[in-house]
Design a protein around this motif. Structure first.
Motif, PDB file in Angstrom:
ATOM      1  N   LYS A 140     -10.282   0.776  -7.582  1.00 55.08           N
ATOM      2  CA  LYS A 140      -9.429   1.609  -6.728  1.00 55.08           C
ATOM      3  C   LYS A 140      -9.861   1.640  -5.265  1.00 55.08           C
ATOM      4  CE  LYS A 140      -7.099   3.175 -10.348  1.00 55.08           C
ATOM      5  NZ  LYS A 140      -5.680   2.825 -10.592  1.00 55.08           N
ATOM      6  N   PHE A 161      -3.635   0.708  -4.780  1.00 59.55           N
ATOM      7  CA  PHE A 161      -4.722   0.306  -3.897  1.00 59.55           C
ATOM      8  C   PHE A 161      -4.513   1.027  -2.569  1.00 59.55           C
ATOM      9  CE2 PHE A 161      -4.763  -3.702  -6.568  1.00 59.55           C
ATOM     10  CZ  PHE A 161      -5.964  -3.402  -7.185  1.00 59.55           C
ATOM     11  N   LEU A 164      -6.402  -0.548   0.511  1.00 63.22           N
ATOM     12  CA  LEU A 164      -6.316  -1.988   0.755  1.00 63.22           C
ATOM     13  C   LEU A 164      -5.653  -2.279   2.098  1.00 63.22           C
ATOM     14  CD1 LEU A 164      -7.081  -4.573  -0.895  1.00 63.22           C
ATOM     15  CD2 LEU A 164      -4.637  -4.821  -1.310  1.00 63.22           C
ATOM     16  N   CYS A 186       0.233  -1.012  -2.037  1.00 61.91           N
ATOM     17  CA  CYS A 186      -0.749  -1.142  -0.956  1.00 61.91           C
ATOM     18  C   CYS A 186      -0.136  -0.570   0.327  1.00 61.91           C
ATOM     19  CB  CYS A 186      -1.140  -2.603  -0.759  1.00 61.91           C
ATOM     20  SG  CYS A 186      -1.568  -3.485  -2.281  1.00 61.91           S
TER      21      CYS A 186
END
Length: 380
Positions: A140, A161, A164, A186
């Motif tokens: 994670k 995520f 990210l 993301c």
């Protein structure tokens, strides 16, 4: 004078944080060999935050895939078994390593660690491409993902995520639907690389092919409001849902300006990105390739009077030829980029010298918006 062996060991007396930085910059094999130097060095490398396994592991090894797999896997298992503390960055970049189930166990171990922020997996193709396990989506805290020669299949869409910022897929097999789902998880993505090689089979599914490719591309750009770095192959996009106002670097691979849809794609991205600072393009070249009539006359038919690229500093085009659409594109960039500093053009070796001279003369006579720009032309 004291014997040399009794002189102060300056390296051992450096601050622990500095020693750790030095060990991190060393090949991991050499870093762990320092544990035999003395009792003081025995546990210096067991808490390295960065673990990087690359082709240097295979120096002086045999070429059999079984030997390669055993050597790499044994090295990783040994390091992970001895390691204590958080792993912030993990890299497995061994070009000769084939797909194997042991990689699943390594990723599972990292998922249990829960601290990994950067993950790099670059392996060979082998008999089959490596399928990413479900445990990967438990990482994670990832901020950077770099995958090459893998298959991504989402068993669940419940992962996120949240941290990210950088995603790199090279020769990754994934459906359009799964790719859109992945990127939608993301939310702060700033760097995206989607590159595939058409002559390298990596699985049955490739992104941005099939009947739904256009809608998938539109969805993709909708999910990239913060994107700053974009690298991809050419795709048949006719319009963008929004301007890419944060885009600073654009890298495009495998382009052919003789094809209308690819030429329009490049123009669309460039003219929709007012804050671009760097453009890099790799062209394809074929002396027998036919140039579509629309591509030949596209710049004469379109109005680009309102286009401004006032932030563009660097332009690089490799495998360039003297076909008219490519020349027209380069002239447009030169005429619209008032802050341009460097232009690098790598000319295909199949272009005759006389044609090269004529091409460069044509570019130099073309109006340039930047008085300080320098052009460097060279052969591939």
């Amino acid at each position: 004078m004291e014997p040399e062996c009794l002189l102060m060991d300056r390296i051992s007396n450096l601050p622990s944080s500095l020693v750790q930085t030095i060990l991190t910059l060393m090949p991991i094999r050499d870093a762990f060999r320092t544990s035999i130097l003395s009792r003081n060095w025995r546990h210096r490398c067991v808490n390295l935050p960065k673990l990087e396994f690359d082709d240097k592991l295979l120096e002086k090894s045999t070429n059999s895939q079984l030997s390669i797999k055993c050597k790499v896997v044994h090295a990783i298992y040994t390091v992970l078994l001895l390691h204590r503390g958080p792993v912030l960055e993990f890299s497995l970049c061994v070009s000769q390593l084939p797909s194997c189930c042991e990689i699943d166990q390594i990723i599972l171990h990292l998922a249990n660690n829960t601290t990994v922020e950067k993950f790099n997996l670059v392996i060979g193709l082998g008999l089959s491409a490596y399928k990413l396990p479900s445990s990967f989506f438990s990482l994670k805290r990832l901020t950077h993902i770099n995958l090459k020669n893998c298959v991504v299949q989402l068993q669940s869409t419940s992962f996120r995520f949240e941290r990210l910022t950088s995603l790199c897929f090279r020769n990754v097999s994934i459906t359009n639907k799964m790719l859109i789902c992945f990127i939608s998880c993301c939310p702060i993505l700033k760097s995206l690389t989607l590159v595939r090689s058409n002559n390298v089979p990596i699985g049955e599914e490739k992104h941005f092919v099939g009947s739904d490719q256009y809608s998938a591309l539109v969805q993709l750009f909708q999910l990239l409001p913060l994107i700053e770095h974009l690298e991809m192959n050419c795709c048949p996009v006719k319009s963008l849902p929004n301007k890419l106002v944060h885009l600073r670097a654009l890298v495009l691979n495998g382009l052919s300006f003789g094809k209308e849809d690819e030429l329009r794609f490049v123009l669309l991205l460039v003219t929709s990105s007012p804050n671009l600072k760097k453009i890099k393009m790799e062209m394809t070249y074929s002396s027998t390739e036919a140039i579509s009539q629309t591509a030949m006359n596209l710049f004469d038919l379109q109005d680009y009077s309102n286009v401004k690229l006032d932030r563009l500093h660097d332009l690089e085009i490799t495998n360039f030829s003297n076909m008219k659409p490519g020349m027209d594109f380069l002239k447009l960039i030169l005429a619209k980029s008032s802050m341009l500093k460097k232009v690098r053009v790598v000319i295909n070796n199949n272009i005759y010298v006389n044609d090269e001279v004529k091409m460069l003369r044509d570019l130099l006579w073309n109006p340039w918006a930047s008085a300080g720009a320098q052009i460097k032309a060279e052969r591939a």
